[in-house]
Design a protein around this motif. Structure first.
Motif, PDB file in Angstrom:
ATOM      1  N   VAL A   1      42.798  70.188 -33.952  1.00 33.53           N
ATOM      2  CA  VAL A   1      42.151  70.218 -32.729  1.00 33.53           C
ATOM      3  C   VAL A   1      42.909  70.224 -31.646  1.00 33.53           C
ATOM      4  N   THR A   2      42.992  71.015 -30.335  1.00 33.65           N
ATOM      5  CA  THR A   2      43.860  70.866 -29.281  1.00 33.65           C
ATOM      6  C   THR A   2      43.694  69.657 -28.614  1.00 33.65           C
ATOM      7  N   PRO A   3      44.610  68.717 -28.398  1.00 32.46           N
ATOM      8  CA  PRO A   3      44.172  67.586 -27.632  1.00 32.46           C
ATOM      9  C   PRO A   3      44.098  67.624 -26.266  1.00 32.46           C
ATOM     10  N   GLY A   4      42.668  67.746 -25.835  1.00 33.21           N
ATOM     11  CA  GLY A   4      42.483  68.092 -24.503  1.00 33.21           C
ATOM     12  C   GLY A   4      41.317  69.126 -24.687  1.00 33.21           C
ATOM     13  N   GLY A   5      41.031  70.075 -23.640  1.00 32.01           N
ATOM     14  CA  GLY A   5      39.892  70.621 -23.935  1.00 32.01           C
ATOM     15  C   GLY A   5      39.706  71.234 -22.234  1.00 32.01           C
ATOM     16  N   LEU A   6      38.634  71.776 -22.138  1.00 33.15           N
ATOM     17  CA  LEU A   6      38.023  72.307 -20.722  1.00 33.15           C
ATOM     18  C   LEU A   6      36.962  71.236 -20.490  1.00 33.15           C
ATOM     19  N   THR A   7      37.357  70.450 -19.574  1.00 25.68           N
ATOM     20  CA  THR A   7      36.018  69.750 -18.912  1.00 25.68           C
ATOM     21  C   THR A   7      35.411  70.197 -17.766  1.00 25.68           C
ATOM     22  N   ARG A   8      34.025  70.563 -18.081  1.00 23.34           N
ATOM     23  CA  ARG A   8      33.218  71.456 -17.038  1.00 23.34           C
ATOM     24  C   ARG A   8      32.483  70.526 -15.951  1.00 23.34           C
ATOM     25  N   VAL A   9      32.457  70.708 -14.949  1.00 27.89           N
ATOM     26  CA  VAL A   9      31.856  69.602 -14.083  1.00 27.89           C
ATOM     27  C   VAL A   9      30.648  70.631 -13.126  1.00 27.89           C
ATOM     28  N   ALA A  10      29.448  69.926 -13.305  1.00 28.31           N
ATOM     29  CA  ALA A  10      28.293  70.469 -12.484  1.00 28.31           C
ATOM     30  C   ALA A  10      28.519  70.165 -10.873  1.00 28.31           C
ATOM     31  N   LEU A  11      29.065  71.053 -10.194  1.00 29.41           N
ATOM     32  CA  LEU A  11      29.474  70.646  -8.720  1.00 29.41           C
ATOM     33  C   LEU A  11      28.176  70.379  -7.640  1.00 29.41           C
TER      34      LEU A  11
ATOM     35  N   LEU B   1      34.795  61.552  -2.468  1.00 30.94           N
ATOM     36  CA  LEU B   1      34.522  61.355  -3.822  1.00 30.94           C
ATOM     37  C   LEU B   1      33.000  61.168  -4.080  1.00 30.94           C
ATOM     38  N   GLU B   2      32.540  62.001  -5.132  1.00 30.48           N
ATOM     39  CA  GLU B   2      31.159  61.871  -5.508  1.00 30.48           C
ATOM     40  C   GLU B   2      31.262  62.145  -6.960  1.00 30.48           C
ATOM     41  N   GLY B   3      30.067  61.126  -7.598  1.00 26.91           N
ATOM     42  CA  GLY B   3      29.828  61.527  -9.141  1.00 26.91           C
ATOM     43  C   GLY B   3      29.182  62.520  -9.371  1.00 26.91           C
ATOM     44  N   ARG B   4      29.889  63.371 -10.322  1.00 23.64           N
ATOM     45  CA  ARG B   4      29.043  64.594 -10.767  1.00 23.64           C
ATOM     46  C   ARG B   4      29.065  64.695 -12.292  1.00 23.64           C
ATOM     47  N   HIS B   5      27.992  65.402 -12.889  1.00 23.49           N
ATOM     48  CA  HIS B   5      27.972  65.504 -14.345  1.00 23.49           C
ATOM     49  C   HIS B   5      29.042  66.448 -14.820  1.00 23.49           C
ATOM     50  N   ILE B   6      29.494  65.665 -16.011  1.00 25.96           N
ATOM     51  CA  ILE B   6      30.530  66.705 -16.992  1.00 25.96           C
ATOM     52  C   ILE B   6      30.286  66.656 -18.370  1.00 25.96           C
ATOM     53  N   ASP B   7      30.877  67.812 -18.943  1.00 25.93           N
ATOM     54  CA  ASP B   7      30.786  67.923 -20.288  1.00 25.93           C
ATOM     55  C   ASP B   7      32.326  68.413 -21.097  1.00 25.93           C
ATOM     56  N   LEU B   8      32.563  68.479 -22.207  1.00 26.80           N
ATOM     57  CA  LEU B   8      33.733  68.839 -22.655  1.00 26.80           C
ATOM     58  C   LEU B   8      33.553  69.753 -23.804  1.00 26.80           C
ATOM     59  N   ARG B   9      34.649  70.672 -23.701  1.00 30.77           N
ATOM     60  CA  ARG B   9      34.694  71.690 -24.635  1.00 30.77           C
ATOM     61  C   ARG B   9      36.138  71.553 -25.338  1.00 30.77           C
ATOM     62  N   PRO B  10      36.147  71.014 -26.279  1.00 30.88           N
ATOM     63  CA  PRO B  10      37.485  71.023 -26.984  1.00 30.88           C
ATOM     64  C   PRO B  10      37.523  72.409 -27.937  1.00 30.88           C
ATOM     65  N   TYR B  11      38.948  72.913 -28.260  1.00 30.04           N
ATOM     66  CA  TYR B  11      38.993  74.019 -29.050  1.00 30.04           C
ATOM     67  C   TYR B  11      39.665  73.522 -30.359  1.00 30.04           C
ATOM     68  N   ILE B  12      39.115  74.101 -31.430  1.00 33.56           N
ATOM     69  CA  ILE B  12      39.255  73.720 -32.794  1.00 33.56           C
ATOM     70  C   ILE B  12      39.916  75.152 -33.501  1.00 33.56           C
ATOM     71  N   LEU B  13      40.853  75.034 -34.165  1.00 32.91           N
ATOM     72  CA  LEU B  13      41.364  75.981 -34.663  1.00 32.91           C
ATOM     73  C   LEU B  13      41.408  75.907 -36.208  1.00 32.91           C
ATOM     74  N   HIS B  14      41.257  76.922 -37.103  1.00 35.57           N
ATOM     75  CA  HIS B  14      41.175  76.717 -38.361  1.00 35.57           C
ATOM     76  C   HIS B  14      42.219  77.866 -39.163  1.00 35.57           C
ATOM     77  N   GLY B  15      43.263  77.450 -39.472  1.00 33.96           N
ATOM     78  CA  GLY B  15      44.295  78.174 -39.995  1.00 33.96           C
ATOM     79  C   GLY B  15      44.331  77.831 -41.487  1.00 33.96           C
TER      80      GLY B  15
ATOM     81  N   SER C   1      22.822  68.315 -10.390  1.00 29.85           N
ATOM     82  CA  SER C   1      22.771  69.197 -11.378  1.00 29.85           C
ATOM     83  C   SER C   1      23.320  68.953 -13.018  1.00 29.85           C
ATOM     84  N   LEU C   2      22.640  69.187 -13.964  1.00 33.83           N
ATOM     85  CA  LEU C   2      23.062  69.106 -15.262  1.00 33.83           C
ATOM     86  C   LEU C   2      23.794  70.343 -15.947  1.00 33.83           C
ATOM     87  N   VAL C   3      23.674  71.216 -15.196  1.00 32.33           N
ATOM     88  CA  VAL C   3      24.203  72.541 -15.728  1.00 32.33           C
ATOM     89  C   VAL C   3      25.803  72.700 -15.493  1.00 32.33           C
ATOM     90  N   VAL C   4      26.576  72.774 -16.484  1.00 33.58           N
ATOM     91  CA  VAL C   4      27.822  72.677 -16.023  1.00 33.58           C
ATOM     92  C   VAL C   4      28.397  74.091 -16.380  1.00 33.58           C
TER      93      VAL C   4
END
Lengths: 481, 299
Positions: free
Chosen positions: A446-456, A427-441, A460-463
């Motif tokens: 906001v969907t409780p969750g999202g896509l957590t992207r990780v720079a493998l 296990l190693e530490g890797r940088h992550i971000d979060l893309r939640p999805y927001i819908l406007h009807g 690296s800081l680019v996810v």
């Protein structure tokens, strides 16, 4: 598998799982206990099962400009990213606030342009934005909603504060991976879900369909919705088919649609079938060769005329890209104050605009310490991370910024938070971000969750998936642990 | 300038027909078109009548675009071997003698004018008008004697183009940019206008492209009667004033304005797409005539 405390290196970054003194954060404790009961062999067995499932189900994405084949499996990390309820409440409120302001901004600049006349946002920045669509000036979009589907990228700084890195208001992708990641985790750790009270993300497709039906033209009893895709070569084609299937609506390409007397129809073996709402995953430029790029073969001639006549609705609307231009991004906090008279709940990252003389001077002098991005690229293309670049790369960007200042912005590099990620046997530490999805009807959700992207890649800081990123399932909890 | 000054001179009434004919080598279908052909109404002209006929017949709708121009759009789904778009209008223009003569306004007034911020797009580069160093250099050569007033400088730039460029049809096309035309030092009205836009913008003068027609009594060699293009420059307190670098004069009662944009890309008269057989010929026929018996003021 007691790998956490012994070999795991936290370094100086904010770690999602561990507190400052190395203890588990409360919302990760039960996950750690569960993993502790698994042998490394069992853990690897589950990883292999999940990878195989992704391959079988065809959960892929496409990389452009690459000679070693283009279709890839999206790498998945078995350790979820967990967000407790109190953090999520704030994220949710911040995203709703932001999308409300962005919609008001879009309506304003395509109508009265009050924010420009009041000099809160410089008119020159809007008029020079690549995606400002003059063609849609004074057009009133159905139900005044410009952005129906939004994916804003969030990051956390070294103190764990959530910040907005960018907004995606055109065709944000990734929601299908959010749902597939959850399905994979449910199979890998069925019991853990029961005890953890993780909020479901599976309602996304249903809410999306509702949002699309909300904008159906008036007087239409049984609106027909379709997903319009550029085709199998698009990087997100898997997602287009996935969402169409989940919503139970047809997926079409431009050539499957035809416009007659300003109404849109779908060609079927049973004849022409009317279409009322189009969830389009084609950029504005390619939507209709009559109005936009004449060389486009992906679009539908006459579609824009039909939209203008009110016989078909589009999600997202045309011209939303002006508001996710990275130069306009810098003004979103001001928009929130201007339209809503509120303080932004989620802050921006400090941004310098190369088009402003003082900022430009600062950028050119400090380019090696900054992150430089082009104003209209997405997917991690066309950017420079100063501290991680060679002298030649930096010189190249310095020349570009000096030549075309309107096309570049710079930001302070943020030490993105890290999360434990399984990398080659440890296990190693890797940088992550979060893309939640927001819908406007009818309202914004906001969907409780999202896509957590990780720079493998280590350090690296680019996810972005196109730049070697992977993803994690994102658990939003009912409670705080 | 000659002409009666003791009483308001009569307005000029102009009639114009603009017919565009596409002939296809077989069946064309799914044809979608946008046209910008209706003369606008402003302080210098009024469109008294306008009709748009399309053959094969089709329902025509319209909307007003970003710059306030009228856009008509229509489609012809069924197969057709030729498409004819005919616009007919009657326009009344205010005689030059009744228009206010441009007064000198300095650059400070331009920088301080309240409209300045919203005119950013008429100072920036656009599809046909890149603000390239060679255009900027050309401006420096012309204005080397020092800057004058806003309108005076714009006229100097326009006159410079007229005297150093050759009017030469068929050397340029619809893709020719201002920098291409500058290299050739030749072209047609569209190229002259694009170069003047580039020079004005490089000199800090807000300038926009005008698409329209011109009652041509003294035709240049090789000049065909067709749509015309010229330039408008913003002068604080006086609004947008027109200058025609092709004919080296301010726009007067013989000019009929259809619309404005950043450059040709915003205001092309006819554009569209279709499927099917190739286009064999495209024929544009424009006739501008005077309906009342006023004689034109010599330019």
């Amino acid at each position: 598998m007691s790998l956490f405390t012994t070999r795991y290196e936290r370094a100086s970054f904010f770690d999602e799982m561990f507190g400052a003194s190395g203890e588990f954060r409360p919302h990760y404790r039960r996950l750690a206990e569960r993993l502790d009961t698994l042998s490394e062999g069992e853990f690897n067995q589950r990883r292999a099962a999940v990878d195989l499932a992704f391959l079988r189900r065809g959960v892929t994405f496409t990389v452009y400009d690459n000679t070693e084949g283009t279709e890839r499996i999206f790498p998945f990390d078995l350790l979820p990213r967990i967000i407790p309820a109190r953090e999520w409440t704030r994220i949710e409120a911040g995203l709703i606030q932001r999308l409300t302001a962005l919609n008001l901004f879009l309506h304003d600049i395509y109508h009265e342009q009050k924010i420009l006349k009041d000099k809160v946002v410089p008119a020159a920045q809007v008029f020079s934005a690549k995606h400002f669509r003059r063609e849609f000036m004074n057009f009133s979009v159905p139900r005044d909603v410009y952005v129906h589907i939004c994916g804003s990228d969030l990051i956390r700084d070294h103190d764990g504060n959530y910040m907005v890195l960018e907004d995606n208001l055109r065709c944000p992708s990734g929601a299908s991976y959010m749902i597939e990641n959850r399905a994979a985790m449910r199979r890998a750790f069925p019991n853990l879900f029961e005890s953890y009270r993780v909020r479901p993300v599976e309602g996304y497709a249903e809410t999306l369909l509702k949002s699309l039906l909300h904008i159906a033209p008036a007087g239409c009893d049984h609106p027909n919705v379709v997903v319009l895709t550029p085709g199998v070569c698009n990087s997100a084609y898997f997602e287009h088919t996935f969402l169409a299937r989940q919503m139970g609506v047809p997926i079409v390409e431009g050539r499957d649609l035809v416009v007659r007397n300003s109404c849109v129809y779908m060609r079927t073996i049973g004849g022409l079938v009317p279409v009322h709402v189009i969830y389009r995953r084609i950029d504005d430029d390619f939507l209709d060769p009559t109005v936009f790029r004449p060389d486009s073969v992906l679009g539908v001639p006459g579609l824009v005329g039909a939209y203008r006549s009110g016989n078909v609705s589009l999600a997202n609307s045309i011209g939303t890209g002006v508001a996710d231009d990275k130069v306009i991004y810098a003004y979103v906090p001001k928009m929130i104050r201007y339209y809503l008279d509120e303080d932004p709940i989620l802050p921006n990252v400090k941004t310098y605009l190369a088009s402003e003389p003082a900022d430009r001077k600062f950028i050119l002098e400090n380019i090696g310490k900054l992150v430089v991005k082009s104003a209209n690229e997405a997917g991690g293309y066309g950017m420079l991370i100063g501290p991680a670049s060679t002298e030649a790369e930096i010189a190249d960007f310095r020349a570009k910024v000096a030549a075309q200042p309107r096309n570049f912005i710079a930001q302070d590099p943020i030490q993105l938070s890290r999360a434990p990620t399984w990398c080659d046997g440890s296990l190693e530490g890797r940088h992550i971000d979060l893309r939640p999805y927001i819908l406007h009807g009818e309202k914004i959700t906001v969907t409780p969750g999202g896509l957590t992207r990780v720079a493998l890649r280590r350090g690296s800081l680019v996810v972005n998936s196109s730049q070697g990123g992977g993803s994690k399932d994102t658990w939003v909890l009912q409670g705080d642990d | 300038m000659s002409g009666p000054t003791d009483r308001a001179p009569a307005r000029m009434l102009l009639h114009l027909i603009h017919r565009t004919t596409f002939v296809y080598g077989g069946d064309a279908r799914d044809s979608f078109n946008e046209v910008r052909l209706r003369p606008c109404d402003d302080e210098n002209q009024a469109c008294r009548q306008f009709s748009l006929r399309v053959s094969p017949e089709s329902a025509v709708r319209d909307y007003t675009d970003f710059h306030g121009n009228t856009v008509h759009f229509f489609d012809v789904p069924e197969g057709h071997a030729r498409l004819v778009i005919e616009a007919e209008s009657e326009v009344e223009t205010v005689p030059d003698a009744s228009r206010a003569a441009p007064a000198p306004v300095g650059f400070d007034a331009l920088a301080a004018s309240p409209e300045r911020e919203m005119q950013a797009e008429f100072l920036a580069d656009s599809r046909y008008v890149p603000l390239a160093p060679e255009i900027w250099r050309e401006v420096q050569d012309v204005l080397s004697g020092g800057r004058g007033d806003v309108w005076g400088d714009a006229v100097r730039l326009g006159r410079h183009i007229h005297s150093t460029f050759k009017y030469r049809p068929k050397t340029t096309g619809v893709t020719t940019t201002a920098t291409d035309a500058l290299k050739l030092r030749a072209g047609v009205c569209q190229d002259f206008a694009h170069v003047m836009l580039g020079m004005c913008r490089c000199a800090g003068l807000p300038a926009r492209y005008v698409s329209g027609y011109f009652l041509n009594v003294d035709r240049l060699p090789g000049e065909v009667e067709a749509s015309h293009a010229w330039v408008e420059v913003f002068v604080p307190g006086q609004g947008w004033l027109g200058f025609d670098p092709t004919h080296n004069r301010s726009s007067d009662e013989r000019y009929i304005k259809v619309g404005v944009g950043r450059d040709y890309a915003d205001i092309s008269p006819v554009s569209g797409t279709y499927r099917g057989a190739p286009t064999l010929s495209l024929d544009v026929d424009v006739k501008v005539s005077q309906l009342n018996s006023l004689t034109a003021v010599p330019g």
